[in-house]
Design a protein around this motif. Sequence first.
Motif, PDB file in Angstrom:
ATOM      1  N   UNK A  64       0.853  -1.195   0.000  1.00  0.00           N
ATOM      2  CA  UNK A  64       0.000   0.000   0.000  1.00  0.00           C
ATOM      3  C   UNK A  64       0.881   1.234   0.000  1.00  0.00           C
ATOM      4  N   UNK A  65       0.321   2.335  -0.464  1.00  0.00           N
ATOM      5  CA  UNK A  65       1.012   3.617  -0.363  1.00  0.00           C
ATOM      6  C   UNK A  65       1.032   4.055   1.087  1.00  0.00           C
ATOM      7  N   UNK A  66       2.149   4.607   1.546  1.00  0.00           N
ATOM      8  CA  UNK A  66       2.216   5.132   2.909  1.00  0.00           C
ATOM      9  C   UNK A  66       1.414   6.432   2.953  1.00  0.00           C
ATOM     10  N   UNK A  67       0.552   6.543   3.960  1.00  0.00           N
ATOM     11  CA  UNK A  67      -0.246   7.744   4.180  1.00  0.00           C
ATOM     12  C   UNK A  67      -0.509   7.851   5.678  1.00  0.00           C
ATOM     13  N   UNK A  68      -1.209   8.884   6.090  1.00  0.00           N
ATOM     14  CA  UNK A  68      -1.567   9.014   7.503  1.00  0.00           C
ATOM     15  C   UNK A  68      -2.440   7.839   7.938  1.00  0.00           C
ATOM     16  N   UNK A  69      -3.300   7.362   7.030  1.00  0.00           N
ATOM     17  CA  UNK A  69      -4.157   6.219   7.361  1.00  0.00           C
ATOM     18  C   UNK A  69      -3.344   4.934   7.471  1.00  0.00           C
ATOM     19  N   UNK A  70      -2.566   4.617   6.442  1.00  0.00           N
ATOM     20  CA  UNK A  70      -1.859   3.338   6.429  1.00  0.00           C
ATOM     21  C   UNK A  70      -0.745   3.272   7.466  1.00  0.00           C
ATOM     22  N   UNK A  71      -0.243   4.414   7.905  1.00  0.00           N
ATOM     23  CA  UNK A  71       0.781   4.424   8.952  1.00  0.00           C
ATOM     24  C   UNK A  71       0.222   3.933  10.281  1.00  0.00           C
ATOM     25  N   UNK A  72      -1.101   3.920  10.439  1.00  0.00           N
ATOM     26  CA  UNK A  72      -1.742   3.453  11.680  1.00  0.00           C
ATOM     27  C   UNK A  72      -1.889   1.932  11.741  1.00  0.00           C
ATOM     28  N   UNK A  73      -1.681   1.228  10.627  1.00  0.00           N
ATOM     29  CA  UNK A  73      -1.886  -0.224  10.580  1.00  0.00           C
ATOM     30  C   UNK A  73      -0.936  -0.918  11.544  1.00  0.00           C
ATOM     31  N   UNK A  74      -1.472  -1.859  12.309  1.00  0.00           N
ATOM     32  CA  UNK A  74      -0.685  -2.659  13.264  1.00  0.00           C
ATOM     33  C   UNK A  74      -0.898  -4.136  12.958  1.00  0.00           C
ATOM     34  N   UNK A  75      -0.080  -4.980  13.551  1.00  0.00           N
ATOM     35  CA  UNK A  75      -0.171  -6.413  13.290  1.00  0.00           C
ATOM     36  C   UNK A  75      -1.378  -7.072  13.946  1.00  0.00           C
ATOM     37  N   UNK A  76      -2.100  -6.367  14.832  1.00  0.00           N
ATOM     38  CA  UNK A  76      -3.315  -6.956  15.394  1.00  0.00           C
ATOM     39  C   UNK A  76      -4.551  -6.572  14.578  1.00  0.00           C
TER      40      UNK A  76
END
Length: 113
Positions: A64-76
């Motif tokens: 995915x493109x890095x963005x403010x949204x995708x930077x929040x993704x965690x492994x849980x």
Amino acid sequence: MFQAGALRHRIAFDRREDVDDGYGNTQSEFVEQFVVWAGVEARFGGETVTAARLSGQQPLTITVRRSAQTARIKTDWQARDTRSGAAYNIRSITDPTDAGAFLELLCQAGVAT
């Protein structure tokens, strides 16, 4: 180098949250946070990949493109294909180029969440 034109899949990212079941109780469910365009590539080769595939689990990489949204993704969290409905556990998150433009998520299908 990954090209933005390869982002052809719509992937939703869900986070587990406590949700009211309507009877005064709370249940832990995955709740959609956002949907983005992503590249999806099946993983082939390697002993652990082969062992996972033999047990009905499909390892894959979601980019995915890095963005403010995708930077929040965690492994849980979980990733979900909006077209097929397939859900994927997120195992690890990396920056493949150290340039900060994309994120690669090593995911696995066929595993209970």
